[in-house]
Design a protein around this motif. Structure first.
Motif, mmCIF file in Angstrom:
data_model
loop_
_atom_site.group_PDB
_atom_site.id
_atom_site.type_symbol
_atom_site.label_atom_id
_atom_site.label_comp_id
_atom_site.label_asym_id
_atom_site.label_seq_id
_atom_site.Cartn_x
_atom_site.Cartn_y
_atom_site.Cartn_z
ATOM 1 N N PHE A 119 12.319 -45.084 -9.227
ATOM 2 C CA PHE A 119 12.923 -43.756 -9.433
ATOM 3 C C PHE A 119 13.469 -43.667 -10.856
ATOM 4 O O PHE A 119 13.258 -42.675 -11.561
ATOM 5 N N PHE A 120 14.139 -44.729 -11.279
ATOM 6 C CA PHE A 120 14.733 -44.785 -12.619
ATOM 7 C C PHE A 120 13.655 -44.593 -13.694
ATOM 8 O O PHE A 120 13.832 -43.831 -14.649
ATOM 9 N N MET A 121 12.512 -45.262 -13.521
ATOM 10 C CA MET A 121 11.451 -45.153 -14.535
ATOM 11 C C MET A 121 10.864 -43.755 -14.588
ATOM 12 O O MET A 121 10.615 -43.200 -15.669
ATOM 13 N N ARG A 122 10.664 -43.150 -13.416
ATOM 14 C CA ARG A 122 10.133 -41.774 -13.418
ATOM 15 C C ARG A 122 11.171 -40.815 -14.002
ATOM 16 O O ARG A 122 10.815 -39.823 -14.646
ATOM 17 N N THR A 171 11.515 -40.417 10.339
ATOM 18 C CA THR A 171 11.403 -41.501 9.355
ATOM 19 C C THR A 171 9.984 -41.596 8.808
ATOM 20 O O THR A 171 9.763 -41.623 7.591
ATOM 21 N N VAL A 172 9.022 -41.639 9.719
ATOM 22 C CA VAL A 172 7.624 -41.794 9.288
ATOM 23 C C VAL A 172 7.183 -40.560 8.486
ATOM 24 O O VAL A 172 6.487 -40.684 7.472
ATOM 25 N N SER A 173 7.622 -39.371 8.911
ATOM 26 C CA SER A 173 7.247 -38.144 8.187
ATOM 27 C C SER A 173 7.777 -38.186 6.762
ATOM 28 O O SER A 173 7.063 -37.840 5.807
ATOM 29 N N LEU A 174 9.032 -38.593 6.605
ATOM 30 C CA LEU A 174 9.618 -38.654 5.259
ATOM 31 C C LEU A 174 8.877 -39.661 4.380
ATOM 32 O O LEU A 174 8.589 -39.393 3.205
ATOM 33 N N ILE A 175 8.544 -40.802 4.969
ATOM 34 C CA ILE A 175 7.839 -41.832 4.193
ATOM 35 C C ILE A 175 6.446 -41.337 3.789
ATOM 36 O O ILE A 175 6.029 -41.472 2.636
ATOM 37 N N VAL A 176 5.742 -40.727 4.743
ATOM 38 C CA VAL A 176 4.357 -40.309 4.462
ATOM 39 C C VAL A 176 4.333 -39.123 3.487
ATOM 40 O O VAL A 176 3.602 -39.141 2.487
ATOM 41 N N GLY A 219 3.256 -37.392 -1.776
ATOM 42 C CA GLY A 219 3.641 -36.437 -2.829
ATOM 43 C C GLY A 219 3.861 -37.158 -4.150
ATOM 44 O O GLY A 219 3.386 -36.726 -5.212
ATOM 45 N N PHE A 220 4.556 -38.281 -4.073
ATOM 46 C CA PHE A 220 4.789 -39.114 -5.260
ATOM 47 C C PHE A 220 3.459 -39.567 -5.867
ATOM 48 O O PHE A 220 3.249 -39.504 -7.083
ATOM 49 N N LEU A 221 2.530 -39.970 -4.997
ATOM 50 C CA LEU A 221 1.222 -40.437 -5.482
ATOM 51 C C LEU A 221 0.413 -39.318 -6.107
ATOM 52 O O LEU A 221 -0.291 -39.516 -7.103
ATOM 53 N N LEU A 222 0.517 -38.135 -5.496
ATOM 54 C CA LEU A 222 -0.257 -36.990 -6.017
ATOM 55 C C LEU A 222 0.090 -36.720 -7.480
ATOM 56 O O LEU A 222 -0.779 -36.387 -8.290
ATOM 57 N N MET A 223 1.356 -36.885 -7.838
ATOM 58 C CA MET A 223 1.768 -36.660 -9.230
ATOM 59 C C MET A 223 1.138 -37.697 -10.164
ATOM 60 O O MET A 223 0.793 -37.406 -11.301
ATOM 61 N N PHE A 224 0.974 -38.904 -9.664
ATOM 62 C CA PHE A 224 0.278 -39.949 -10.439
ATOM 63 C C PHE A 224 -1.197 -39.563 -10.629
ATOM 64 O O PHE A 224 -1.739 -39.620 -11.734
ATOM 65 N N TYR A 225 -1.842 -39.186 -9.514
ATOM 66 C CA TYR A 225 -3.271 -38.834 -9.591
ATOM 67 C C TYR A 225 -3.485 -37.652 -10.540
ATOM 68 O O TYR A 225 -4.391 -37.653 -11.374
ATOM 69 N N TYR A 226 -2.644 -36.638 -10.383
ATOM 70 C CA TYR A 226 -2.793 -35.434 -11.205
ATOM 71 C C TYR A 226 -2.562 -35.782 -12.677
ATOM 72 O O TYR A 226 -3.274 -35.302 -13.561
ATOM 73 N N GLY A 227 -1.566 -36.625 -12.921
ATOM 74 C CA GLY A 227 -1.302 -37.069 -14.298
ATOM 75 C C GLY A 227 -2.493 -37.835 -14.865
ATOM 76 O O GLY A 227 -2.899 -37.622 -16.006
ATOM 77 N N ARG A 285 9.047 -35.177 -13.068
ATOM 78 C CA ARG A 285 10.168 -34.476 -12.400
ATOM 79 C C ARG A 285 9.803 -34.157 -10.956
ATOM 80 O O ARG A 285 10.609 -34.335 -10.043
ATOM 81 N N LEU A 286 8.589 -33.654 -10.744
ATOM 82 C CA LEU A 286 8.161 -33.358 -9.373
ATOM 83 C C LEU A 286 8.104 -34.642 -8.536
ATOM 84 O O LEU A 286 8.487 -34.645 -7.361
ATOM 85 N N ALA A 287 7.653 -35.707 -9.175
ATOM 86 C CA ALA A 287 7.575 -36.990 -8.462
ATOM 87 C C ALA A 287 8.951 -37.416 -7.973
ATOM 88 O O ALA A 287 9.083 -37.989 -6.885
ATOM 89 N N LEU A 288 9.991 -37.114 -8.764
ATOM 90 C CA LEU A 288 11.348 -37.516 -8.369
ATOM 91 C C LEU A 288 11.754 -36.889 -7.031
ATOM 92 O O LEU A 288 12.450 -37.516 -6.223
ATOM 93 N N VAL A 289 11.322 -35.643 -6.811
ATOM 94 C CA VAL A 289 11.649 -34.967 -5.547
ATOM 95 C C VAL A 289 11.030 -35.749 -4.387
ATOM 96 O O VAL A 289 11.681 -36.035 -3.374
ATOM 97 N N PHE A 290 9.754 -36.105 -4.577
ATOM 98 C CA PHE A 290 9.059 -36.817 -3.497
ATOM 99 C C PHE A 290 9.614 -38.243 -3.308
ATOM 100 O O PHE A 290 9.714 -38.717 -2.178
ATOM 101 N N ILE A 291 9.961 -38.893 -4.428
ATOM 102 C CA ILE A 291 10.523 -40.253 -4.289
ATOM 103 C C ILE A 291 11.843 -40.187 -3.522
ATOM 104 O O ILE A 291 12.161 -41.085 -2.734
ATOM 105 N N SER A 292 12.603 -39.113 -3.743
ATOM 106 C CA SER A 292 13.875 -38.962 -3.018
ATOM 107 C C SER A 292 13.622 -38.906 -1.517
ATOM 108 O O SER A 292 14.336 -39.531 -0.723
ATOM 109 N N ALA A 293 12.590 -38.135 -1.123
ATOM 110 C CA ALA A 293 12.251 -38.046 0.307
ATOM 111 C C ALA A 293 11.806 -39.413 0.822
ATOM 112 O O ALA A 293 12.198 -39.850 1.912
ATOM 113 N N LEU A 294 10.992 -40.087 0.022
ATOM 114 C CA LEU A 294 10.519 -41.426 0.408
ATOM 115 C C LEU A 294 11.687 -42.392 0.578
ATOM 116 O O LEU A 294 11.766 -43.132 1.569
ATOM 117 N N LEU A 295 12.602 -42.330 -0.376
ATOM 118 C CA LEU A 295 13.759 -43.229 -0.340
ATOM 119 C C LEU A 295 14.604 -42.957 0.899
ATOM 120 O O LEU A 295 15.071 -43.890 1.577
#
Lengths: 491, 185
Positions: free
Chosen positions: A40-43, A417-422, A427-435, A459-469
């Protein structure tokens, strides 16, 4: 609960083995959210938050995050299969403790050289970067870094050897490799877990030999003897070792799926001729698949580049046809008992499949020339890691918690729990792929104007990482209390 | 842009895989017997289908590698040398640190549109990567800059404008600042 290949009337393992496995899982699951926060810190840095922070912190944290994640999931998968192997053979508890001690020492050295020494060389410490600090990290940090890798290597090599020793006490090598299935015989019956662990440990030893050679060559140069290494040779050795280690972690996760999922689907999943052929093929091809890391080294002999693409394509065939297809057939129309364990195992297989597709795409030389070292690379390996093997190992940890069934599972909490992780994870990965598709480089502390859009994706990835976390924290709370109760009962 | 096409192709495949998994999960709402015969047939079909697809892709893509001699005799040769944390580009060979330093301050290399260029890429210290970005900021080619080796990358530069070189291999604290430019008129 009935288990396939049921070797013992009681599936619950001896208390000492259970206790050691709980200790491994506790350590791993304590480090996991910490390393996730580092991600999260790196993103956040890439999103231009905390822009006053010196960039060397990004690279130091990147090194800690990368090596830390690879390390904890490797030991997590090893601890998991060691526990499950206890159904058939007797791995040594003493060696597991030695590996644990080595892992803790290695982690301490790694923390020191990255967080105190600010050593930023990435998980792959590509030669000769550790020897060219530009005044950022002191010489002791290089020593501590190489020392941590050596300590990990010794502990994990011993652990791998011990698993092979334990298997050899009951199965001959040819039986453990299921070669008799290739000849049409199914006796002695060999559980898929034993076959996959054997294949993985043989590969692991080959990888560890390469790692030892790299470390020795590094130390020879670091000591100032005037000896200079060959950059291309070092790169080949490093990526061979790194690729094999990551692949093995994946395979060990899959081995756990083979061992655990049948009980939830209430169907057997046994070794057969095709499965034996597939995993023996994997053992051969995994030796060459690493070559795709060197496509952009044009000095590498070209036939090796072509071999890399062929091996990378072909290694996915047995995986997809046997393991992924097999898992789907196992679950299809079964009396599946859905809970945290089975959901995580199945989502783990799905992540392996999706990440595998992205990896195969990137292993095409003609595509790689536009994707190599862009965000596409962390995208695909985070897919089969975070959404693949990590979920499988989390599934195993949940299994430990429910093995003695002391606390009833709350399905509402499990679904949340599983929904938040998935959702958070993909979502976090999608930002990587799109980038990656927009040429944003990986491993950048901040983005120059040509690829400034990378900050918006971060920035968008941070939202998804928050949900994942959040999902991970819920998982840890729920699984932690269930494991604690189960552990208390078994102690 | 080819990268976007690859991205959408991947997304379609990922959605198909996710749909299959969800459908299989959904099928457990009503338990049924699964006979091994049809399952084995489907697996064989899957195996043959996947193998044929992969062999086809290998046949189509392997001749299109950046190593193949599509450009047999390049119009221009540009020497590229990386060193923490800058690239020097020059049409004259760069073999010393002094020449590298001069190269980092020199005016950008300039070539006419449509020129085929061979970049001879190396490094004076650690591994770097020569990532060539088009005027539209898309990555169009790359090769590693490795100490002790010269990697030869051949590219035809059709689009006029300023091309940017970014380092794509992590090389230290200012890796993200390591860059150079060249112009196509």
């Amino acid at each position: 609960m009935e288990i396939s290949n049921n070797p013992r009337p009681n599936d619950v393992q001896p208390t000492a083995l259970r206790r050691m496995t709980f200790i491994w899982m506790f350590t791993m699951l304590t480090l996991f959210p910490v390393l996730l926060v580092l991600g999260f810190f790196m993103r956040a840095l890439q999103a231009n938050f905390m822009s006053k922070l010196q960039p060397e912190w990004f690279y130091a944290v990147l090194t800690l995050h990368g090596l830390g994640m690879v390390g904890i999931w490797y030991v997590g998968s090893m601890a998991g299969v060691s526990y499950l192997l206890g159904r058939y053979v007797r791995p040594s508890l003493a060696i597991s403790k030695v590996a644990f001690g080595a892992t803790l020492l290695g982690v301490v050295l790694l923390l020191a050289c990255t967080l105190i020494g600010r050593m930023g060389v990435g998980w792959y410490f590509l030669y000769p970067l550790p020897l060219h600090s530009k005044g950022v990290w002191p010489p002791w940090a290089t020593g501590a870094f190489l020392g941590s890798l050596a300590v990990f290597g010794v502990g994990w090599t011993l652990w791998s050897l011990d698993l092979l020793r334990a298997i050899a006490q009951r199965y001959s090598f040819s039986a453990a490799m299921a070669w008799h299935y290739l000849k049409g015989r199914s006796e002695p019956e060999v559980p898929p877990l034993v076959l996959i662990v054997t294949v993985s440990m043989v590969s692991a030893l080959a990888g560890f030999v390469a790692a030892v050679v790299v470390l020795v060559l590094y130390v020879a140069e670091w000591l100032g003897t005037g000896f200079t290494n060959d950059a291309l040779l070092m790169k080949n050795l490093t990526f061979f070792f790194g690729h094999v280690l990551v692949n093995i972690t994946m395979y060990l996760g899959v081995a756990m799926v083979y061992e655990l999922l049948p009980a939830y689907a209430q169907r057997p999943w046994k070794t057969n001729k095709v499965m034996a052929l597939a995993w023996n093929t994997v053992l051969f091809l995994v030796m060459f698949a690493y070559l795709h890391h060197l496509y952009m080294d044009f000095a590498q002999p070209h036939w090796l580049q072509y071999l890399g693409q062929i091996a990378s394509y072909m290694i996915s065939v047995p995986a997809a046809v046997v393991s992924i297809f097999g898992a789907l057939v196992l679950v299809y129309g079964s009396r599946m008992r859905w809970n945290m364990v089975s959901l995580l195992l199945c989502f783990g297989v799905m992540g392996w499949a999706i990440g595998g597709v992205a990896a195969v795409i990137d292993s095409t030389v003609a595509v790689n020339v536009r994707f190599h070292n862009t965000l596409w690379v962390p995208a695909h390996f985070h897919t089969y890691y975070l959404m693949g093997v990590v979920l499988m190992i989390l599934g195993f940890a949940s299994y430990l918690g429910e093995e003695r069934g002391q606390l009833a599972e709350r399905m509402g909490l499990t679904k949340l729990t599983v929904s938040l992780i998935v959702v958070g994870g993909y979502g976090f990965l999608l930002m990587f792929y799109y980038g990656g598709a927009h040429s944003v480089p990986r491993r950048y502390a901040s983005y120059p104007q040509e690829v400034a859009q990378g900050a918006a994706y971060a920035r968008l990835a941070l939202v998804f990482i928050s949900a994942l976390l959040l999902g991970v924290l819920l998982y840890l709370w729920d699984t932690g209390r269930r494991c604690w109760r189960s552990f208390s009962v078994s102690s | 842009m080819p990268q976007e096409q690859v991205f959408y192709f991947f997304i379609v495949l990922a959605v198909v895989i996710a749909t299959v998994f969800v459908a299989v999960g959904w099928s457990t709402r009503q338990a049924r017997e699964v006979h091994s015969g049809p399952a084995y047939k489907l697996r064989k079909f899957f195996f043959v289908g996947l193998s044929v697809i992969f062999l086809g892709l290998l046949a189509v893509t392997l001749p299109r590698t950046p190593y193949s001699a599509e450009i047999s005799s390049p119009d221009r040769i540009v020497h590229v040398v990386g060193k923490q944390f800058a690239f020097a580009l020059s049409e004259s060979p760069i073999s010393t640190e002094k020449e590298w330093e001069e190269g980092t301050y020199a005016a950008p290399v300039e070539v006419p549109a449509g020129t085929s260029v061979e970049f001879r890429v190396t490094s004076l210290d650690v591994n770097h990567s020569f990532g060539l970005y088009s005027p539209g900021h898309h990555l169009i080619a790359q090769t590693q800059a490795m100490p002790g080796y010269v990697n030869r990358l051949r590219v035809r530069l059709e689009e006029p404008g300023r091309y940017t070189v970014l380092c794509l291999e992590m090389c230290g604290m200012d890796h993200h600042k390591m860059r150079a430019v060249m112009d196509v008129k």
